[in-house]
Design an enzyme around this catalytic site. Structure first.
Site, PDB file in Angstrom:
ATOM      1  N   ASP A 178       0.842  -1.193   0.000  1.00  0.00           N
ATOM      2  CA  ASP A 178       0.000   0.000   0.000  1.00  0.00           C
ATOM      3  C   ASP A 178       0.881   1.249   0.000  1.00  0.00           C
ATOM      4  O   ASP A 178       1.881   1.322   0.714  1.00  0.00           O
ATOM      5  CB  ASP A 178      -0.911  -0.006   1.233  1.00  0.00           C
ATOM      6  CG  ASP A 178      -2.049   0.989   1.127  1.00  0.00           C
ATOM      7  OD1 ASP A 178      -3.209   0.563   1.061  1.00  0.00           O
ATOM      8  OD2 ASP A 178      -1.770   2.219   1.125  1.00  0.00           O
ATOM      9  N   ILE A 179       0.481   2.252  -0.773  1.00  0.00           N
ATOM     10  CA  ILE A 179       1.275   3.477  -0.889  1.00  0.00           C
ATOM     11  C   ILE A 179       1.216   4.314   0.396  1.00  0.00           C
ATOM     12  O   ILE A 179       2.114   5.122   0.654  1.00  0.00           O
ATOM     13  CB  ILE A 179       0.796   4.303  -2.116  1.00  0.00           C
ATOM     14  CG1 ILE A 179       1.887   5.243  -2.593  1.00  0.00           C
ATOM     15  CG2 ILE A 179      -0.489   5.060  -1.803  1.00  0.00           C
ATOM     16  CD1 ILE A 179       1.605   5.865  -3.959  1.00  0.00           C
ATOM     17  N   ASN A 194     -12.842  -3.045   3.069  1.00  0.00           N
ATOM     18  CA  ASN A 194     -13.754  -1.922   3.201  1.00  0.00           C
ATOM     19  C   ASN A 194     -14.757  -1.976   2.053  1.00  0.00           C
ATOM     20  O   ASN A 194     -14.373  -2.220   0.906  1.00  0.00           O
ATOM     21  CB  ASN A 194     -12.982  -0.599   3.168  1.00  0.00           C
ATOM     22  CG  ASN A 194     -12.029  -0.458   4.347  1.00  0.00           C
ATOM     23  OD1 ASN A 194     -12.348  -0.880   5.451  1.00  0.00           O
ATOM     24  ND2 ASN A 194     -10.866   0.125   4.107  1.00  0.00           N
ATOM     25  N   GLY A 197     -15.715   2.979   4.184  1.00  0.00           N
ATOM     26  CA  GLY A 197     -14.400   3.592   4.043  1.00  0.00           C
ATOM     27  C   GLY A 197     -13.646   3.198   2.792  1.00  0.00           C
ATOM     28  O   GLY A 197     -12.441   3.418   2.687  1.00  0.00           O
ATOM     29  N   GLN A 198     -14.354   2.614   1.802  1.00  0.00           N
ATOM     30  CA  GLN A 198     -13.686   2.222   0.565  1.00  0.00           C
ATOM     31  C   GLN A 198     -13.419   3.445  -0.302  1.00  0.00           C
ATOM     32  O   GLN A 198     -14.319   4.262  -0.519  1.00  0.00           O
ATOM     33  CB  GLN A 198     -14.563   1.224  -0.208  1.00  0.00           C
ATOM     34  CG  GLN A 198     -13.905   0.696  -1.485  1.00  0.00           C
ATOM     35  CD  GLN A 198     -14.767  -0.353  -2.188  1.00  0.00           C
ATOM     36  OE1 GLN A 198     -15.892  -0.636  -1.770  1.00  0.00           O
ATOM     37  NE2 GLN A 198     -14.236  -0.911  -3.259  1.00  0.00           N
ATOM     38  N   HIS A 210     -10.492  -5.170  -2.885  1.00  0.00           N
ATOM     39  CA  HIS A 210      -9.125  -5.439  -2.419  1.00  0.00           C
ATOM     40  C   HIS A 210      -9.141  -5.887  -0.976  1.00  0.00           C
ATOM     41  O   HIS A 210      -9.943  -5.434  -0.169  1.00  0.00           O
ATOM     42  CB  HIS A 210      -8.219  -4.219  -2.598  1.00  0.00           C
ATOM     43  CG  HIS A 210      -8.796  -2.928  -2.089  1.00  0.00           C
ATOM     44  ND1 HIS A 210      -9.770  -2.236  -2.765  1.00  0.00           N
ATOM     45  CD2 HIS A 210      -8.543  -2.219  -0.971  1.00  0.00           C
ATOM     46  CE1 HIS A 210     -10.085  -1.142  -2.086  1.00  0.00           C
ATOM     47  NE2 HIS A 210      -9.372  -1.111  -0.991  1.00  0.00           N
ATOM     48  N   LEU A 211      -8.214  -6.770  -0.698  1.00  0.00           N
ATOM     49  CA  LEU A 211      -8.004  -7.282   0.651  1.00  0.00           C
ATOM     50  C   LEU A 211      -6.796  -6.554   1.220  1.00  0.00           C
ATOM     51  O   LEU A 211      -5.724  -6.551   0.626  1.00  0.00           O
ATOM     52  CB  LEU A 211      -7.720  -8.782   0.517  1.00  0.00           C
ATOM     53  CG  LEU A 211      -7.919  -9.762   1.657  1.00  0.00           C
ATOM     54  CD1 LEU A 211      -9.272  -9.591   2.305  1.00  0.00           C
ATOM     55  CD2 LEU A 211      -7.726 -11.174   1.124  1.00  0.00           C
ATOM     56  N   HIS A 212      -7.008  -5.875   2.364  1.00  0.00           N
ATOM     57  CA  HIS A 212      -5.872  -5.269   3.066  1.00  0.00           C
ATOM     58  C   HIS A 212      -5.258  -6.338   3.967  1.00  0.00           C
ATOM     59  O   HIS A 212      -5.958  -6.917   4.805  1.00  0.00           O
ATOM     60  CB  HIS A 212      -6.334  -4.122   3.969  1.00  0.00           C
ATOM     61  CG  HIS A 212      -6.879  -2.920   3.272  1.00  0.00           C
ATOM     62  ND1 HIS A 212      -6.121  -1.779   3.061  1.00  0.00           N
ATOM     63  CD2 HIS A 212      -8.102  -2.647   2.768  1.00  0.00           C
ATOM     64  CE1 HIS A 212      -6.868  -0.854   2.465  1.00  0.00           C
ATOM     65  NE2 HIS A 212      -8.083  -1.356   2.275  1.00  0.00           N
TER      66      HIS A 212
HETATM   67  P1  5GP Z   1      -9.675   1.486   0.584  1.00  0.00           P
HETATM   68  O1  5GP Z   1      -9.699   2.806   1.312  1.00  0.00           O
HETATM   69  O2  5GP Z   1     -10.401   1.588  -0.738  1.00  0.00           O
HETATM   70  O3  5GP Z   1     -10.125   0.329   1.408  1.00  0.00           O
HETATM   71  O4  5GP Z   1      -8.148   1.197   0.289  1.00  0.00           O
HETATM   72  C1  5GP Z   1      -7.482   1.741  -0.805  1.00  0.00           C
HETATM   73  C2  5GP Z   1      -6.023   1.675  -0.495  1.00  0.00           C
HETATM   74  O5  5GP Z   1      -5.308   1.882  -1.693  1.00  0.00           O
HETATM   75  C3  5GP Z   1      -5.552   2.745   0.499  1.00  0.00           C
HETATM   76  O6  5GP Z   1      -5.003   2.125   1.652  1.00  0.00           O
HETATM   77  C4  5GP Z   1      -4.541   3.554  -0.299  1.00  0.00           C
HETATM   78  O7  5GP Z   1      -3.430   3.956   0.479  1.00  0.00           O
HETATM   79  C5  5GP Z   1      -4.141   2.588  -1.415  1.00  0.00           C
HETATM   80  N1  5GP Z   1      -3.753   3.232  -2.650  1.00  0.00           N
HETATM   81  C6  5GP Z   1      -4.418   4.220  -3.312  1.00  0.00           C
HETATM   82  N2  5GP Z   1      -3.762   4.567  -4.431  1.00  0.00           N
HETATM   83  C7  5GP Z   1      -2.653   3.784  -4.481  1.00  0.00           C
HETATM   84  C8  5GP Z   1      -1.583   3.688  -5.415  1.00  0.00           C
HETATM   85  O8  5GP Z   1      -1.496   4.368  -6.445  1.00  0.00           O
HETATM   86  N3  5GP Z   1      -0.609   2.757  -5.147  1.00  0.00           N
HETATM   87  C9  5GP Z   1      -0.660   1.958  -4.033  1.00  0.00           C
HETATM   88  N4  5GP Z   1       0.337   1.092  -3.870  1.00  0.00           N
HETATM   89  N5  5GP Z   1      -1.663   2.028  -3.139  1.00  0.00           N
HETATM   90  C10 5GP Z   1      -2.653   2.933  -3.353  1.00  0.00           C
END
Ligand code: 5GP
Length: 116
Positions: free
Chosen positions: A33-34, A89, A95-96, A102-104
């Site tokens: 994750d970034i 999420n 919070g998505q 995606h699975l964190h």
């Molecule tokens: P969500 O909030 O949808 O559950 O999670 C999305 C995740 O994607 C966040 O934790 C966010 O930091 C990550 N993310 C968003 N854009 C990028 C990207 O360009 N590269 C990477 N590696 N992660 C990303």
């Protein structure tokens, strides 16, 4: 919920945007994750678009199961033998932020319950 089919994760799958990839096969991709929320924070995504967990249909069962198999393997490879957190999420209130299932996989610290 207005979520476009085009999303940043598709650009990571196509390698148009770089990512620190930890696993790739014909069905999924996993990368760091970034904006990590834990010392280890990896995202495991299907290569086909399922926008949210609410869009998971019976025909996705094997694919979604595969994401969990891969998550377990990555957790083992990254040394998370004392436990970790898997999170999905779903939608705005969940919070998505990226409209691609995606699975964190998060580890390397303690996690509280319930999550915020
Ligand atoms: P969500 O909030 O949808 O559950 O999670 C999305 C995740 O994607 C966040 O934790 C966010 O930091 C990550 N993310 C968003 N854009 C990028 C990207 O360009 N590269 C990477 N590696 N992660 C990303």
């Amino acid at each position: 919920m207005a979520m476009p089919a085009d999303n940043i994760f598709l650009k990571i799958i196509s390698k148009d945007i770089p990512a620190k990839i930890v696993h790739e096969d014909d069905r999924c991709l996993a990368f760091h994750d970034i904006g990590p929320k834990a010392p280890v924070h990896v995202l495991i995504i299907p290569k086909t678009v399922i926008r949210t967990a609410a869009d998971i249909a019976p025909e996705h069962a094997e694919l979604v199961g595969h994401l969990f198999v891969v998550a377990a393997r990555i957790a083992q490879q990254l040394g998370l033998s004392d436990g970790y957190r898997l999170v999905v999420n779903c939608g705005d209130r969940g919070g998505q932020t990226v409209p691609h299932l995606h699975l964190h996989l998060m580890g390397g610290r303690d996690f509280s319950w319930p999550p915020g």
